[in-house]
Design an enzyme around this catalytic site. Structure first.
Site, short mmCIF file in Angstrom:
data_model
loop_
_atom_site.label_atom_id
_atom_site.label_comp_id
_atom_site.label_asym_id
_atom_site.label_seq_id
_atom_site.Cartn_x
_atom_site.Cartn_y
_atom_site.Cartn_z
N ASP A 221 0.84 -1.20 0.00
CA ASP A 221 0.00 0.00 0.00
C ASP A 221 0.87 1.24 0.00
O ASP A 221 1.34 1.69 1.05
CB ASP A 221 -0.91 -0.01 1.24
N ASP B 262 -10.51 -4.78 -1.75
CA ASP B 262 -9.53 -4.27 -0.77
C ASP B 262 -10.22 -3.45 0.30
O ASP B 262 -10.76 -2.38 0.03
CB ASP B 262 -8.50 -3.41 -1.52
C1 DX5 Z 1 -6.43 0.78 2.61
C2 DX5 Z 1 -5.46 -0.17 2.00
C3 DX5 Z 1 -5.78 -1.61 2.31
C4 DX5 Z 1 -5.71 -1.97 3.78
C5 DX5 Z 1 -6.39 -3.28 4.01
O1 DX5 Z 1 -6.20 2.04 2.12
O2 DX5 Z 1 -5.47 -0.03 0.59
O3 DX5 Z 1 -4.96 -2.47 1.53
O4 DX5 Z 1 -4.40 -2.01 4.25
O5 DX5 Z 1 -6.46 -3.53 5.37
P1 DX5 Z 1 -7.74 -4.23 6.05
O6 DX5 Z 1 -7.86 -5.62 5.43
O7 DX5 Z 1 -7.40 -4.26 7.50
O8 DX5 Z 1 -8.95 -3.38 5.73
ZN ZN Z 2 -4.51 -1.64 -0.66
#
Ligand code: DX5
Ligand code: ZN
Length: 220
Positions: free
Chosen positions: A33, A171
């Site tokens: 990310d 996501d």
């Molecule tokens: C949010 C990110 C995600 C996040 C997912 O902006 O793009 O990839 O890290 O984390 P969880 O699964 O905890 O929502």
């Molecule tokens: Zn992400």
């Protein structure tokens, strides 16, 4: 289902010991990310940490760019040859050219949509992309709740790409309670941050998430 592990939800200072323990038969991609503190509120990490991650694991990388000016950022990842490089539809007027550039440089091209961006924003990109990354939270942080309406959008996206080889990734907000509905709605690749890295056993969490949906896989 396939899993893309979001290391944003880990203690980054422990990646050295964590990454080599992740089981490539359970975790299909490492989700990076990349946040610029501009398109999204927080700065996370960039190509330098991505390079270190690549050196610590054999699992292919899934780069998710949450940055303004993706034209400037995308080329920084070509030397690392991630499996996917995904940019946000909201951040560029030149999605066709950018997707073509990603493909020309040996990676698969992904385009991501925030919950508030309609699928029609990427219809013209379908011939140029290999993956759609549907945000099911507002981007910026891990550990948020799956947005209402997320399942419906996954279903509509699945209909939109029927007959193509485009991969549908979701996501944000994946849990053991919603994973069956998410896969049942048509997502095939799930980003997992907190669901995977809560507790001390990410491989076990991955096994459990995949186990919950194994009955659905057989139907597809
Ligand atoms: C949010 C990110 C995600 C996040 C997912 O902006 O793009 O990839 O890290 O984390 P969880 O699964 O905890 O929502
Ligand atoms: Zn992400």
């Amino acid at each position: 289902m396939k899993l893309s592990a979001s290391i944003l939800a880990t203690r980054l200072s422990s990646l050295d010991s964590l990454l080599p323990t992740l089981d490539p038969t359970l975790i299909d991609y490492i989700h990076m990310d990349i946040m610029d503190g501009n398109y999204v509120p927080q700065i996370s990490f960039g190509e330098a940490l991505t390079k270190e991650v690549k050196e610590l694991t054999q699992i292919p990388l899934d780069v998710h760019l949450m940055v303004k000016n993706p034209e400037q950022e995308v080329p920084k990842y070509f030397p690392l040859q991630p499996a996917y490089i995904t940019f946000h539809a909201e951040t560029t007027n030149f999605g066709v050219r950018l997707a073509e550039e990603i493909r020309k440089n040996g990676c698969k091209a992904g385009v991501s949509l925030n919950p508030g961006t309609p699928l029609t924003a990427i219809e013209h990109l379908l011939p140029y992309i290999d993956l759609i990354l549907l945000m099911t939270v507002d981007p910026g942080f891990y550990g948020q709740s799956f947005v209402r309406g997320g399942l419906d959008k996954i279903q509509k996206a699945r209909e939109m790409i029927l007959g193509s080889s485009i991969v549908l990734e979701m996501d944000g907000g994946l849990t053991e309670s919603n994973v069956v509905d998410i896969i049942g709605s048509g997502a095939e690749l799930c980003v997992a941050g907190s669901a995977l890295f809560k507790g001390a056993h990410p491989n076990e969490n991955a096994r459990k998430l995949k186990g919950l949906t194994s009955h659905l896989q057989k139907k597809i």
